[in-house]
Design an enzyme around this catalytic site. Structure first.
Site, PDB file in Angstrom:
ATOM      1  CG  HIS A  21     -12.021   6.319   7.627  1.00 18.78           C
ATOM      2  ND1 HIS A  21     -11.940   7.478   6.894  1.00 18.78           N
ATOM      3  CD2 HIS A  21     -10.750   6.002   7.954  1.00 18.78           C
ATOM      4  CE1 HIS A  21     -10.694   7.858   6.798  1.00 18.78           C
ATOM      5  NE2 HIS A  21      -9.938   6.969   7.422  1.00 18.78           N
ATOM      6  CB  CYS A 129       6.146   9.406  10.155  1.00 14.97           C
ATOM      7  SG  CYS A 129       4.557   8.918  10.884  1.00 14.97           S
ATOM      8  CB  CYS A 132       3.359   9.767   7.135  1.00 19.79           C
ATOM      9  SG  CYS A 132       2.759  10.892   8.361  1.00 19.79           S
ATOM     10  CB  CYS A 146       4.999  12.276  12.962  1.00 12.20           C
ATOM     11  SG  CYS A 146       3.869  12.488  11.584  1.00 12.20           S
ATOM     12  CG  HIS A 149       0.421  10.073  12.259  1.00 10.60           C
ATOM     13  ND1 HIS A 149       1.035  10.190  11.032  1.00 10.60           N
ATOM     14  CD2 HIS A 149      -0.757   9.436  12.039  1.00 10.60           C
ATOM     15  CE1 HIS A 149       0.266   9.637  10.110  1.00 10.60           C
ATOM     16  NE2 HIS A 149      -0.819   9.189  10.692  1.00 10.60           N
ATOM     17  CE  LYS A 293      -5.591  14.703  11.641  1.00  3.34           C
ATOM     18  NZ  LYS A 293      -4.735  13.617  11.826  1.00  3.34           N
ATOM     19  CE  LYS A 296      -6.762   2.988  12.907  1.00  6.45           C
ATOM     20  NZ  LYS A 296      -5.918   1.834  12.633  1.00  6.45           N
TER      21      LYS A 296
HETATM   22  N1  MSP Z   1      -1.969   4.571   0.535  1.00  4.13           N
HETATM   23  C1  MSP Z   1      -1.901   5.979   0.443  1.00  4.13           C
HETATM   24  C2  MSP Z   1      -2.328   6.457  -0.923  1.00  4.13           C
HETATM   25  C3  MSP Z   1      -1.537   5.892  -2.053  1.00  4.13           C
HETATM   26  S1  MSP Z   1      -2.120   6.440  -3.583  1.00  4.13           S
HETATM   27  C4  MSP Z   1      -0.992   5.952  -4.669  1.00  4.13           C
HETATM   28  C5  MSP Z   1      -2.809   6.599   1.506  1.00  4.13           C
HETATM   29  N2  MSP Z   1      -3.765   5.832   1.993  1.00  4.13           N
HETATM   30  S2  MSP Z   1      -4.773   6.223   3.183  1.00  4.13           S
HETATM   31  O1  MSP Z   1      -5.621   5.088   3.337  1.00  4.13           O
HETATM   32  O2  MSP Z   1      -4.059   6.646   4.336  1.00  4.13           O
HETATM   33  O3  MSP Z   1      -5.570   7.477   2.750  1.00  4.13           O
HETATM   34  C6  MSP Z   1      -6.215   7.546   1.558  1.00  4.13           C
HETATM   35  C7  MSP Z   1      -6.998   8.802   1.352  1.00  4.13           C
HETATM   36  O4  MSP Z   1      -7.969   8.991   2.359  1.00  4.13           O
HETATM   37  C8  MSP Z   1      -6.175  10.068   1.277  1.00  4.13           C
HETATM   38  O5  MSP Z   1      -6.491  10.698   0.054  1.00  4.13           O
HETATM   39  C9  MSP Z   1      -6.681  10.900   2.413  1.00  4.13           C
HETATM   40  O6  MSP Z   1      -6.712  12.246   2.073  1.00  4.13           O
HETATM   41  C10 MSP Z   1      -8.083  10.362   2.590  1.00  4.13           C
HETATM   42  N3  MSP Z   1      -8.612  10.675   3.907  1.00  4.13           N
HETATM   43  C11 MSP Z   1      -8.248  10.109   5.098  1.00  4.13           C
HETATM   44  N4  MSP Z   1      -8.946  10.723   6.086  1.00  4.13           N
HETATM   45  C12 MSP Z   1      -9.738  11.692   5.567  1.00  4.13           C
HETATM   46  C13 MSP Z   1     -10.707  12.569   6.070  1.00  4.13           C
HETATM   47  N5  MSP Z   1     -10.948  12.671   7.362  1.00  4.13           N
HETATM   48  N6  MSP Z   1     -11.409  13.328   5.181  1.00  4.13           N
HETATM   49  C14 MSP Z   1     -11.234  13.210   3.828  1.00  4.13           C
HETATM   50  N7  MSP Z   1     -10.320  12.395   3.321  1.00  4.13           N
HETATM   51  C15 MSP Z   1      -9.462  11.726   4.162  1.00  4.13           C
HETATM   52  O7  MSP Z   1      -2.633   7.751   1.826  1.00  4.13           O
END
Ligand code: MSP
Length: 484
Positions: A21, A129, A132, A146, A149, A293, A296
């Site tokens: 996304h 969690c 997370c 959490c 979440h 926010k 999903k």
């Molecule tokens: N798998 C871990 C990262 C491991 S790095 C060694 C993880 N994955 S994630 O898929 O949940 O998220 C990845 C990134 O997406 C995070 O940096 C998170 O900040 C970013 N974002 C998720 N939702 C977001 C927004 N709504 N806006 C901006 N960034 C966001 O965490």
């Protein structure tokens, strides 16, 4: 041969538990902008992205889809790659934590850290969690849920291996002191330092109640904690033959929610393994969607197809980096994107290119001595300023500056009434100005810039700016941005 400067930029590796996304796109586009920019400057660049595929969260989601974890992640990886292609993201490697070279490497490191005496066996009892993939203490919880979440949290009680994180508290504090740029923006730094000063507890780094992970080499009943596995992707990707020179990373781009993992756990693991620490970690803010926010469960997720459908890939890229300063939170709305697409990309850049190319088709260009050219006074200043801003991750300001220059060019067409004078010299200068704006915009909106460069017959490279524009027969450009 002189050693070329190198630049190594990474994105977080994303959990492939659903299609990507806007949040994932955001960091990956930022890395793409930086990678394009440093390549431009002649650096040897390594741009790494990928997926974080182990752990309980993925195992649970796979089960819900009646798939094995492996089948499940395999089905999602193409979706990430297609999405990144739609956004023109030119990464050098897409690492998967299930890649054999990575798995093998993580086991070697674990053995090394274990042999050093930094890992010991114990019992973990506390909160976890799975969404997370993070441990929490009683104090962190909100009504037993959490804090991120707001879902009920699991209480774990299992045999576990621990990493001696507490041992590294002072060395971390010393490292932050000696490397004041390690964590940025600076307003994210104090929080980390204060928490580290409060004290660090040893970290549970293995789980024995599920199987989807990398087994500990010294006790195969356990799989390693998913963050230990994941963080090492940044380093393991550089263990290939000609990639070694890229470590330490120049910048890890991440979201603000995962600062702790990257600025405490990660450097501590590296210190223990005797590996040099990365130079910088830059944390960006979060996007909300119509002020809510992105989540999903509430159905407010903007996936890449939707993002690109609104106004195309370049407009999406432009919007995300023009709308808010990189580092801060921002609100995404389709209206705001469409407005910038119409008012800035179509009305300013699109209009300029269309007017100047139409006039150039009609009247032609005549070369003006490069040293005497009026737009020349802008060239070195604009390049220098944009360069500084991009290298400080101030992408919004860089775009603002380039668009201020585009305004100047539009004003020039107006003031000089080129459509009446048909001055070939003025048109030559305007085309030279367009070349400058286009080259600087290329890291942000590559597709459009490549179209403009074809219309005016220049190459996209910084060194091109040192030469006079070649006079070619110009044809009016097609519309670059259709208004919505
Ligand atoms: N798998 C871990 C990262 C491991 S790095 C060694 C993880 N994955 S994630 O898929 O949940 O998220 C990845 C990134 O997406 C995070 O940096 C998170 O900040 C970013 N974002 C998720 N939702 C977001 C927004 N709504 N806006 C901006 N960034 C966001 O965490």
């Amino acid at each position: 041969m002189a050693n070329k400067n190198k630049f190594y930029v990474t994105t977080p590796i994303y959990y492939p538990n659903d299609i990507p996304h806007i949040g994932h796109a955001y960091t990956t586009i930022a890395a793409d902008i930086l990678a394009r920019w440093y390549r431009f400057k002649g650096y040897d660049v390594f741009f790494l992205t990928g997926t974080d595929e182990h752990g309980k969260k993925i195992e649970n989601t796979a089960k819900k889809h009646n798939k094995t974890p492996r089948e499940f992640v395999d089905s999602l990886i193409p979706k990430f790659k297609e999405a990144w292609k739609k956004l023109n993201l030119n990464y050098d490697r897409f690492i998967r934590t299930t890649d054999k070279d990575h798995e093998k490497f993580v086991q070697e490191i674990l053995q090394k850290v274990y042999d050093k005496g930094d890992i010991y066996k114990g019992h973990y009892e506390g909160y976890y969690c799975t969404e997370c993939e993070a441990y929490y203490t009683e104090k962190d919880l909100e009504n037993g849920c959490c804090p991120v979440h707001k879902t009920k949290i699991e209480k774990l009680k299992e045999e576990s291996y621990f990493f001696k994180l507490s041992k590294y508290q002072n060395r971390l504090l010393e490292f932050y002191r000696e490397n004041p740029d390690f964590i940025s923006p600076s307003y994210r730094k104090d929080e980390v330092i204060n928490r580290v000063k409060e004290g660090l507890k040893d970290l549970s780094i293995s789980r024995s109640s599920f199987k989807w992970g990398i087994p500990l080499p010294f006790d195969k009943k356990h799989v390693v904690y998913v963050w230990f596995d994941a963080l090492f992707n940044y380093y393991s990707a550089t263990r290939d033959k000609n990639k070694e020179k890229f470590w330490p990373a120049d910048v890890h781009l991440i979201g603000k929610d995962i600062v702790w993992f990257h600025t405490v756990y990660w450097p501590a693991f590296l210190l223990s393994a005797g590996i040099e620490l990365p130079k910088r970690v830059f944390a960006h803010g979060w996007w909300t969607f119509n002020k809510e926010k992105i989540s999903k469960s509430k159905g407010k997720v903007i996936n890449i197809d939707e993002l690109v459908r609104i106004a195309g890939s370049d407009s999406a890229r432009y919007f995300l980096f023009r709308h808010i300063p990189f580092g801060e939170d921002g609100d995404f709305s389709e209206n705001a994107l469409v407005e910038r697409h119409n008012n800035e990309l179509a009305n300013k850049l699109g209009n300029l290119v269309s007017r100047v190319s139409a006039l150039a088709e009609k009247y032609g260009l005549k070369e003006v001595n490069f040293k005497k050219i009026n737009v020349d006074i802008h060239i070195s200043n604009v390049v220098r300023d944009v360069s500084e801003l991009i290298e400080r991750f101030e992408f919004d300001k860089a775009l603002n500056l380039i668009f201020a220059f585009i305004d100047t060019l539009n004003q020039w067409v107006q003031d000089k009434k080129i459509w009446e004078t048909g001055s070939k010299e003025d048109l030559f200068e305007l085309a030279t100005g367009i070349r400058l704006a286009t080259i600087l915009l290329w890291p942000f909106i590559p597709e459009t810039c490549e179209r403009i460069s074809k219309t005016f017959g220049f190459k996209i490279s910084l060194s091109e700016l040192e030469k006079p524009l070649k006079v070619i027969k110009i044809k009016k450009s097609e519309i670059l941005f259709k208004k919505i």
